[in-house]
Design a protein around this motif. Structure first.
Motif, short mmCIF file in Angstrom:
data_model
loop_
_atom_site.label_atom_id
_atom_site.label_comp_id
_atom_site.label_asym_id
_atom_site.label_seq_id
_atom_site.Cartn_x
_atom_site.Cartn_y
_atom_site.Cartn_z
N ALA A 1 -73.19 16.23 13.48
CA ALA A 1 -72.06 15.60 12.78
C ALA A 1 -70.83 16.41 13.17
N GLU A 2 -69.76 15.71 13.50
CA GLU A 2 -68.56 16.39 14.05
C GLU A 2 -67.41 16.37 13.05
N VAL A 3 -66.56 17.36 13.17
CA VAL A 3 -65.26 17.36 12.47
C VAL A 3 -64.23 16.95 13.52
N ASP A 4 -63.66 15.76 13.36
CA ASP A 4 -62.83 15.21 14.43
C ASP A 4 -61.42 15.76 14.46
N LEU A 5 -60.85 15.98 13.28
CA LEU A 5 -59.42 16.30 13.25
C LEU A 5 -59.11 17.25 12.11
N LEU A 6 -58.53 18.39 12.42
CA LEU A 6 -58.05 19.29 11.37
C LEU A 6 -56.59 19.60 11.64
N VAL A 7 -55.79 19.51 10.60
CA VAL A 7 -54.39 19.98 10.68
C VAL A 7 -53.97 20.34 9.26
N GLY A 8 -53.46 21.55 9.11
CA GLY A 8 -53.20 22.05 7.77
C GLY A 8 -51.75 21.97 7.33
N ASP A 9 -51.58 21.94 6.02
CA ASP A 9 -50.26 22.02 5.40
C ASP A 9 -50.21 23.35 4.64
N SER A 10 -49.55 24.34 5.22
CA SER A 10 -49.54 25.67 4.59
C SER A 10 -48.21 25.95 3.90
N SER A 11 -47.58 24.89 3.36
CA SER A 11 -46.28 25.11 2.71
C SER A 11 -46.39 25.99 1.46
N LYS A 12 -47.55 25.96 0.78
CA LYS A 12 -47.71 26.84 -0.39
C LYS A 12 -47.70 28.31 0.06
N ALA A 13 -48.37 28.61 1.17
CA ALA A 13 -48.37 30.00 1.68
C ALA A 13 -46.97 30.42 2.09
N LEU A 14 -46.21 29.49 2.66
CA LEU A 14 -44.83 29.81 3.06
C LEU A 14 -43.99 30.11 1.83
N GLN B 1 -51.80 40.76 -2.98
CA GLN B 1 -50.66 41.52 -3.51
C GLN B 1 -49.85 40.72 -4.54
N GLN B 2 -50.29 39.48 -4.83
CA GLN B 2 -49.54 38.65 -5.78
C GLN B 2 -49.79 39.10 -7.22
N ASP B 3 -48.99 38.56 -8.16
CA ASP B 3 -49.17 38.90 -9.58
C ASP B 3 -50.43 38.25 -10.14
N SER B 4 -50.79 37.07 -9.61
CA SER B 4 -52.00 36.42 -10.10
C SER B 4 -52.77 35.81 -8.92
N PRO B 5 -54.10 35.70 -9.09
CA PRO B 5 -54.93 35.21 -7.98
C PRO B 5 -54.83 33.69 -7.82
N ASP B 6 -54.92 33.24 -6.58
CA ASP B 6 -54.84 31.80 -6.32
C ASP B 6 -55.48 31.51 -4.97
N ASP B 7 -55.50 30.23 -4.59
CA ASP B 7 -56.08 29.82 -3.31
C ASP B 7 -54.97 29.27 -2.41
N TYR B 8 -55.09 29.54 -1.12
CA TYR B 8 -54.03 29.15 -0.19
C TYR B 8 -54.60 28.61 1.12
N VAL B 9 -53.97 27.55 1.63
CA VAL B 9 -54.25 27.07 2.98
C VAL B 9 -53.39 27.89 3.95
N VAL B 10 -54.01 28.31 5.06
CA VAL B 10 -53.30 29.07 6.10
C VAL B 10 -53.51 28.35 7.42
N SER B 11 -52.43 27.86 8.02
CA SER B 11 -52.54 27.02 9.22
C SER B 11 -51.21 27.04 9.96
N THR B 12 -51.18 26.40 11.15
CA THR B 12 -49.91 26.31 11.89
C THR B 12 -49.20 24.99 11.62
N GLY B 13 -49.96 23.95 11.22
CA GLY B 13 -49.36 22.63 11.01
C GLY B 13 -49.33 21.79 12.28
N GLU B 14 -49.90 22.33 13.38
CA GLU B 14 -49.97 21.58 14.65
C GLU B 14 -51.42 21.35 15.00
N THR B 15 -51.74 20.22 15.63
CA THR B 15 -53.12 20.02 16.06
C THR B 15 -53.17 19.67 17.54
N HIS B 16 -54.22 20.17 18.22
CA HIS B 16 -54.40 19.94 19.66
C HIS B 16 -55.87 19.68 19.92
#
Ligand code: NAP
Ligand code: GDD
Length: 326
Positions: free
Chosen positions: A279-292, A233-248
């Protein structure tokens, strides 16, 4: 004018939540489903009289072109994929064909039929893999650790490339893990919530898991589909990270899930090498401040609410208080 959306992967977890969201927003929803010998509509059974399901497959370019010509959607949400990381190690070529090249097939169908269609690509935090920074944002370099992750990196870049080459309104949502009572039973969160309910009800005695130290940024799928729609719904297309910012960790998920029904997880969980990955992904935690900032998006369900929601739903399902998780 009523807007029309085409969702690929509508029978999946996210497809069902997105369909509900778009119907509530007044959209006409067309769901692309692939042919199968059994019906896979459990998650969308409650929406059947409000959506149209049409046949197509990300492996079949002509079917995609035909669907776009026939149904003339304003927006396309490409959620279909071979989405299970563990399976991608055993079926790497199929995963690449569906999850990577499938994106090109649908983007090219849009370019050919109607370049004004707005396009959402379901990209993934799995692309960050062996993370090179913490937390991960839109500018973090990718380092995928599975054939699935590699395929998603391709899907991401081909989306960017079609945006830049053909001026398509194409967005890539880099979504971190999101779960719900509708999550597939093979993913670790639902595997745990389902086993907790079975053990509590006396129908199972143990839960076999792989790497308990893996950490994920887990959110609620119902929150995440709002972000997908907002991107288009934005005026122009872009890419965004969507996350909670917490990891468990998986271990913490077990603690909360078993604890919710008064059980001690350590008495039931057995570590089994069969569930470790090459091969494992050990740790993910996102910064979704752009989406906010740009989408005004933030999650509403926190970790504890998510875990208890999933355990409660599986208790209801297995004790016969619910027919289906719809
Ligand atoms: P999901 O429950 O596994 O659903 C996948 C969907 O894709 C199903 O509807 C499946 O149809 C469909 N599909 C598979 N192969 C297809 C093909 N060749 N042609 C057409 N449809 C096909 O996945 P999800 O959790 O809803 O995730 C949705 C999307 O977001 C996926 O692309 C996933 O990779 C991505 N993603 C998910 C997460 C997450 O944490 N959930 C995070 C980041 C990105 P059937 O019902 O017939 O199998
Ligand atoms: N599935 C599973 N089963 N995972 C286990 C188990 C087990 O028995 N034991 C430990 N794990 C660990 C995995 O090794 C992984 O580190 C973590 O739990 C999460 O595994 P999954 O729930 O299978 O999800 P995923 O993170 O590999 O992939 C999901 O999230 C991606 C986004 O980061 C999928 O939804 C992908 O489609 C999505 O892109």
């Amino acid at each position: 004018m009523t807007k029309r959306a085409l969702i690929t992967g509508i029978t999946g977890q996210d497809g069902s939540y997105l369909a509900e969201f778009l119907l509530d927003a007044g959209y006409e929803v067309i769901g692309m489903v692939r042919r199968s010998s059994t019906v896979t509509f459990e998650r969308i059974a409650h929406l059947q009289d409000r959506i149209a399901t049409v046949h197509g497959d990300l492996l079949d370019q002509a079917s995609l072109i035909e669907l776009l010509r026939t149904y003339e959607p304003d927006e396309v949400y490409n959620l279909a994929a071979q989405s299970f990381v563990q399976t991608s190690f055993g079926q790497p070529v199929l995963t690449g064909d569906v999850t990577a090249l499938g994106v090109t097939r649908i983007l090219d169908a849009i370019r050919i039929v109607n370049p004004a269609i707005r396009f959402y690509q379901a990209s993934s935090s799995e692309m960050f893999g062996k993370v090179v920074e913490v937390p991960q944002s839109e500018t973090t370099p990718f380092y995928p650790r599975s054939p699935y992750g590699v395929a998603k990196v391709y899907g991401h870049w081909i989306t960017v490339n079609y945006r830049e080459s053909y001026d398509l309104f194409a967005c890539s949502g880099i979504l971190f893990n999101h779960e719900s009572p509708r999550r597939g039973l093979e993913f670790v969160t639902r595997k745990i919530s389902n086993a907790v309910a079975k053990i509590k009800l006396g129908r199972a005695e143990e839960l076999r898991l792989g790497n308990l130290d893996a950490k994920r940024d887990w959110g609620f799928a119902g929150d995440y589909v709002r972000a997908m729609w907002k991107m288009l719904q934005q005026d122009s297309p872009d890419d965004y990270v969507v996350s909670t910012g917490e990891t468990h960790s998986v271990r913490e998920f077990c603690e909360v899930a078993f604890g919710h029904v008064g059980l001690d997880w350590e008495q039931y969980v057995v570590v089994d090498e069969a569930f470790f990955r090459p091969a494992e992904v050990d740790l993910l935690v996102g910064d979704s401040s752009k989406a906010l900032t740009e989408l005004d998006w933030s999650p509403e369900v926190d970790f504890e609410q998510l875990v208890t929601m999933m355990v409660d739903a599986d208790m209801d399902l297995l004790s016969g208080r619910l027919d289906a998780i719809g």
